[in-house]
Motif scaffolding. Structure first.
Motif, PDB file in Angstrom:
ATOM      1  N   UNK A  37       0.863  -1.176   0.000  1.00 46.61           N
ATOM      2  CA  UNK A  37       0.000   0.000   0.000  1.00 46.61           C
ATOM      3  C   UNK A  37       0.899   1.225   0.000  1.00 46.61           C
ATOM      4  N   UNK A  38       0.626   2.141  -0.899  1.00 46.53           N
ATOM      5  CA  UNK A  38       1.388   3.381  -0.968  1.00 46.53           C
ATOM      6  C   UNK A  38       0.712   4.427  -0.091  1.00 46.53           C
ATOM      7  N   UNK A  39       1.475   5.233   0.631  1.00 49.43           N
ATOM      8  CA  UNK A  39       0.867   6.238   1.510  1.00 49.43           C
ATOM      9  C   UNK A  39       0.007   7.233   0.725  1.00 49.43           C
ATOM     10  N   UNK A  44       1.646  11.293  -6.272  1.00 44.78           N
ATOM     11  CA  UNK A  44       2.054  10.184  -7.152  1.00 44.78           C
ATOM     12  C   UNK A  44       3.554  10.180  -7.446  1.00 44.78           C
ATOM     13  N   UNK A  45       4.155  11.347  -7.654  1.00 46.05           N
ATOM     14  CA  UNK A  45       5.603  11.400  -7.914  1.00 46.05           C
ATOM     15  C   UNK A  45       6.411  10.956  -6.699  1.00 46.05           C
ATOM     16  N   UNK A  46       5.982  11.371  -5.505  1.00 46.40           N
ATOM     17  CA  UNK A  46       6.682  10.952  -4.285  1.00 46.40           C
ATOM     18  C   UNK A  46       6.548   9.448  -4.089  1.00 46.40           C
ATOM     19  N   UNK A  47       5.364   8.903  -4.350  1.00 47.50           N
ATOM     20  CA  UNK A  47       5.170   7.460  -4.229  1.00 47.50           C
ATOM     21  C   UNK A  47       5.998   6.696  -5.254  1.00 47.50           C
ATOM     22  N   UNK A 119       8.175   5.538   5.968  1.00 46.20           N
ATOM     23  CA  UNK A 119       8.152   6.530   7.044  1.00 46.20           C
ATOM     24  C   UNK A 119       9.168   7.645   6.814  1.00 46.20           C
ATOM     25  N   UNK A 120      10.306   7.314   6.241  1.00 45.57           N
ATOM     26  CA  UNK A 120      11.290   8.342   5.887  1.00 45.57           C
ATOM     27  C   UNK A 120      10.708   9.281   4.830  1.00 45.57           C
ATOM     28  N   UNK A 121      10.031   8.712   3.830  1.00 42.99           N
ATOM     29  CA  UNK A 121       9.418   9.535   2.775  1.00 42.99           C
ATOM     30  C   UNK A 121       8.311  10.413   3.354  1.00 42.99           C
ATOM     31  N   UNK A 122       7.509   9.874   4.258  1.00 43.34           N
ATOM     32  CA  UNK A 122       6.449  10.664   4.891  1.00 43.34           C
ATOM     33  C   UNK A 122       7.041  11.816   5.701  1.00 43.34           C
ATOM     34  N   UNK A 130       2.636   7.793  10.354  1.00 45.49           N
ATOM     35  CA  UNK A 130       3.626   6.752  10.082  1.00 45.49           C
ATOM     36  C   UNK A 130       2.900   5.438   9.847  1.00 45.49           C
ATOM     37  N   UNK A 131       3.576   4.517   9.162  1.00 43.17           N
ATOM     38  CA  UNK A 131       3.011   3.186   8.975  1.00 43.17           C
ATOM     39  C   UNK A 131       3.742   2.215   9.894  1.00 43.17           C
TER      40      UNK A 131
END
Length: 176
Positions: A37-39, A44-47, A119-122, A130-131
């Motif tokens: 699952x993508x956050x 969309x670019x960040x994912x 979590x780093x990307x978030x 966070x996931x």
């Protein structure tokens, strides 16, 4: 594909035809699928950057060829399907199956790595959420896990057509 891969690994149809060709047993495992699952909080670019980095570090750098498909479902339920080869790749083609990739420890490591990278990307994107890769039970959360409805069931439910899967999801929501 790993750096030493033959050129044909870049073409989906050639890749999967070659995977089928190399397997001799009719019940051979051709690939492994990992779905993440993508956050929703990320663009969309960040994912895309997140999932590509994850696939590279966890699979491609270890010798697997990964076929990545991202589904955004009109902004709802963004997720990625990653098909992975079960054999190591050499410049000459497929080598032996790597049984280490089937171990429970490998799956647990991939889940933990996904948690860390997501979590780093978030955090980089300025989000506080966070996931957690652990099950609800392992997290100490007393809640029934939700089920995935899928695009067809979602569409039917939106049009007012009741489905068994939709009813199950509603009962889980009510219980939680």
């Amino acid at each position: 594909s790993p750096a030493n891969s033959p050129d044909w690994t870049q073409d989906r149809s050639q890749l999967w035809n070659q995977v089928e060709h190399v397997e001799k047993r009719k019940d051979a495992r051709l690939c492994r699928e990992v779905e993440v699952a993508l956050p929703c909080e990320l663009t969309p670019d960040q994912n895309l950057k997140l999932i590509r980095g994850f696939v590279q570090s966890q699979f491609v750098n270890k010798g697997m060829i990964a076929d990545l498909a991202i589904h955004h479902a009109k902004g709802e339920n963004p997720h990625a399907h990653i098909l992975l080869t079960t054999r190591e790749i050499t410049p000459q083609g497929f080598g032996q199956k790597n049984r280490d990739w089937n171990k429970t420890e490998a799956l647990e490591y991939w889940r933990k790595s996904w948690q860390e990278q997501a979590n780093t990307a978030l955090e980089k994107a300025g989000h506080e959420c966070r996931i957690d890769h652990r099950t609800l039970e392992a997290q100490g959360i007393e809640r029934i896990p939700q089920i995935h409805l899928g695009a067809k069931v979602n569409e039917m439910e939106k049009r007012g057509i009741r489905t068994e899967r939709g009813e199950i999801a509603l009962s889980i929501d009510a219980a939680n």
